[in-house]
Design an enzyme around this catalytic site. Structure first.
Site, PDB file in Angstrom:
ATOM      1  N   ASP A 180     -11.335 -43.902  38.596  1.00  0.00           N
ATOM      2  CA  ASP A 180     -10.156 -43.806  37.684  1.00  0.00           C
ATOM      3  C   ASP A 180     -10.477 -43.870  36.453  1.00  0.00           C
ATOM      4  O   ASP A 180     -11.228 -44.506  35.886  1.00  0.00           O
ATOM      5  CB  ASP A 180      -9.428 -45.313  38.003  1.00  0.00           C
ATOM      6  CG  ASP A 180      -7.984 -45.345  37.333  1.00  0.00           C
ATOM      7  OD1 ASP A 180      -7.508 -44.683  37.320  1.00  0.00           O
ATOM      8  OD2 ASP A 180      -7.753 -46.679  37.003  1.00  0.00           O
ATOM      9  N   HIS A 214      -1.811 -45.259  25.998  1.00  0.00           N
ATOM     10  CA  HIS A 214      -2.164 -46.377  26.731  1.00  0.00           C
ATOM     11  C   HIS A 214      -3.499 -47.378  26.240  1.00  0.00           C
ATOM     12  O   HIS A 214      -3.361 -48.451  26.222  1.00  0.00           O
ATOM     13  CB  HIS A 214      -2.557 -45.891  28.298  1.00  0.00           C
ATOM     14  CG  HIS A 214      -2.943 -46.982  29.171  1.00  0.00           C
ATOM     15  ND1 HIS A 214      -2.161 -48.072  29.424  1.00  0.00           N
ATOM     16  CD2 HIS A 214      -4.202 -47.248  29.714  1.00  0.00           C
ATOM     17  CE1 HIS A 214      -2.709 -48.916  30.261  1.00  0.00           C
ATOM     18  NE2 HIS A 214      -4.110 -48.545  30.651  1.00  0.00           N
ATOM     19  N   TYR A 268     -13.437 -59.011  34.162  1.00  0.00           N
ATOM     20  CA  TYR A 268     -13.752 -57.743  33.645  1.00  0.00           C
ATOM     21  C   TYR A 268     -14.974 -57.551  32.732  1.00  0.00           C
ATOM     22  O   TYR A 268     -15.358 -56.282  32.728  1.00  0.00           O
ATOM     23  CB  TYR A 268     -12.745 -56.769  33.415  1.00  0.00           C
ATOM     24  CG  TYR A 268     -12.350 -56.972  31.893  1.00  0.00           C
ATOM     25  CD1 TYR A 268     -11.634 -57.749  31.282  1.00  0.00           C
ATOM     26  CD2 TYR A 268     -12.646 -55.465  30.994  1.00  0.00           C
ATOM     27  CE1 TYR A 268     -11.269 -57.935  29.957  1.00  0.00           C
ATOM     28  CE2 TYR A 268     -12.428 -55.624  29.913  1.00  0.00           C
ATOM     29  CZ  TYR A 268     -11.734 -56.669  29.446  1.00  0.00           C
ATOM     30  OH  TYR A 268     -11.531 -56.641  28.209  1.00  0.00           O
TER      31      TYR A 268
END
Lengths: 401, 401
Positions: B115, B122, B233
């Site tokens: 990805d 964004h 993350y």
């Protein structure tokens, strides 16, 4: 009566599985005995191991691994009985090949590959090196086994040469990024866990179910280009710094051979959330050696790892992510408490600030072209003896520029 | 003479590929015509498309995709000629099925899934939301297409229900992490690119070779549990916040159908390093719609994406990582310049601070159980008409607790 060519490290209580080709023959599943391997597909044809014949005739372990824990146990029992059975000795000997005559293949077709970060010493060392002014461990570290997905398609079998990767890097002192061969190429000494048994998406695997999906382990070297990784990894994690190659041992040691190696985990404080608690939590008393060009430079003890393999697997699926046979998860770098127990050159050389000396008079901070890195390991077997894990080795080739 | 059941969006200049089953029949490769699909395996048997019969009889597109660009082009020419050929009309009609009679399958067996994060809008929005005091874009963002590996095994076909994931989260104001169903479940409107043609490990694919490996595109929804993601993350990137499910459209639009959609990239400043430069750089003028429960809430324009698909592919392999047929890389969330062009609820609701209203009088910051999200898209076709991309849709089911 001819004896079997077992060795202490690779005897009848070990029997790791691999996949081998001989000359132009199709790959078969084999089990290791000393410096020989027995062709299981051929052996099962002659005996009562018919349930595994198809699986052992495949070019990887996946079909066998997909059969699940009762089949794994029955196959191991059958194999040990067959190898002990004097009346079958000729059949065994006929299917025994010196390892030198075989070409070992990647033992599994890797489905998804996940790399964890389960050594507190490693995470602490890396934190100190990269964030000297902050906390060494990130706030989440003791609450969950941190992990990320890596590239399945570049997992290669032990012995595969590793081409030095090229990529972008930018040192903090540089004004612009540059492109070229990695100048901080590193190893990570890890264990890889092979997963068997598909699960449905949406169905987490609990701690107490996890061992039913743990087929076995192989030594794993997660080659890492630290300069590429450092520039790319914020905010979405490692990518090209890792994805050029990850080496898996040719031999997968079944969990059943590691029963005597199971050990208590280090104390987990704070207590993790309930989904990470259960009865089946364990460490593994596996002693790893990191060897460069024939010289051991570190001895990382897997017993120091913070998270249980069952916790890693339960965490990986708690969001409903399905498992597929052939999934591979690695432990992350194994580093012990001591300096000579660190599992990466990054830590051994403290990011290049403390190069270490080799016997040939040279020093290393990171890998040089031509270097050969081999990871070896042993673990307690039965009766006080030790068993061996199959080595994982690779040689660094110059970048292609 | 019976006309073919084409529509403006799915006519003879479009012809996306999918894989379908009908009743108890084995899956076949099909091409879409309006609200029908033609069974290509069946059709090719009768005609001179024999080169593709085996590939089109497979349960996914991989064998066809593996054949490479000359086969893709020849197959498309053959199919368009066959569909135009009045003398073959009966053979075509005999193999035409209403979509309502078919069950669409995941069109590809996904090898590695990557990805990217290629929308400047964004990345800037996310940076402002998560790092309000720092620079919105990380220093590397304009130097390389940031990406990471995701979980291949949980890529699901459009129409698959999405079970709300459970996991750990810890808001900055919480003292300890808690476990439970995600309370910030989100979408990411993306395009997925299907890769064909294996390459050897150690052999980068240049910008100018990249299009030979780009088979086609499908709409892609990278479902994201923001609360799980936010806690996990750092430092190794998204893991369980993404890996529960990612939805791919059932229809893969061949790149050949998107020739008229190719457009210039936004200006890239600073100029990227030479390996990211080349003649074959392009954006795609694809207009996406984000629909929730039947209401369009955003129209992200893919034409605003910063990085070319060829740059993403060249970057992904510049370290020597090999490609495998079935590799899938997604663009990352597509967000335009305007508020109503944002491709995630995180941005549309500005992390929940500005919930948006739906026509039924409710508001949304993140997804509620029962919500159905559908991404649709169109692009310029030939002669000023537009072509459609196959939708990707999914409904949120309650967490299993």
């Amino acid at each position: 009566m001819t004896d079997l060519p077992t060795t202490e490290l690779f005897g009848l209580d070990n029997l790791p599985y691999g996949v081998a080709t001989k000359a132009c023959h199709a790959p078969h599943v084999v089990a290791r005995l000393g410096d020989h391997a027995v062709d299981l597909a051929g052996l099962a044809t002659d005996a009562d191991g018919a349930a595994w014949i198809d699986a052992w005739s495949q070019p990887n372990l996946n079909a066998f691994v997909a059969q699940g824990p009762s089949s794994w146990a029955a196959a191991r029992t059958w194999l040990q009985e067959t190898l002990h059975d004097q009346s079958r000795r000729d059949a065994v000997l006929a299917r025994l090949h010196p390892l030198d005559d075989l070409t070992m293949q990647l033992p599994i077709a890797v489905a998804d590959y996940v790399d964890f970060y389960a050594s507190e010493n490693h995470a602490t060392n890396v934190g100190r090196i990269f964030r000297p002014d902050g906390d060494a461990l990130t706030p989440n570290w003791k609450h969950l086994p941190i992990g990320y997905h890596g590239r399945s398609g570049t997992v290669v079998v032990s012995g595969t040469d590793i081409v030095r990767p090229c990529g972008q890097r930018k040192a903090p002192t540089d004004t612009e990024p540059t492109f070229g061969p990695s100048i901080r190429l590193d190893i990570e000494a890890e264990l890889g866990f092979v997963v068997g048994g598909d699960t449905a998406v949406g169905s987490p695997v609990s701690i107490d179910e996890a061992s039913d999906h743990l087929f076995g382990v192989g030594l794993f070297n997660d080659w890492s280009a630290r300069d590429i990784q450092a520039w790319e990894y914020v905010p979405l994690g490692p990518f090209l710094g890792k994805s050029f190659a990850s080496s898996l041992a040719a031999w997968i040691t079944p969990m059943a051979a590691l029963r005597a190696a199971k050990t208590a985990l280090p104390k987990q404080d704070p207590q993790p959330l309930p989904y990470l608690q259960g009865d089946d939590l364990f460490g593994l008393d596996i002693a790893i050696e990191v060897e460069i060009n024939g010289q051991v430079v570190s001895r990382p003890p897997y017993s120091t790892m913070y998270w249980s393999p069952t916790q890693m697997l339960a965490h990986m699926t708690v969001n409903g992510a399905g498992l597929r046979t052939g999934d591979l998860f690695a432990s992350g770098t194994v580093s012990g408490d001591e300096k000579d127990e660190r599992g990466s050159f990054l830590e051994l050389s403290w990011s290049g600030k403390e190069p270490f000396a080799l016997a040939d008079g040279s020093t290393r901070s990171f890998l040089e072209d031509g270097d050969i890195v081999t990871l070896r390991a042993t673990a307690p077997g039965t009766d006080g003896a030790r068993i061996g894990l199959g080595e994982v080795t690779g040689r660094i080739l110059p970048a292609r520029t």
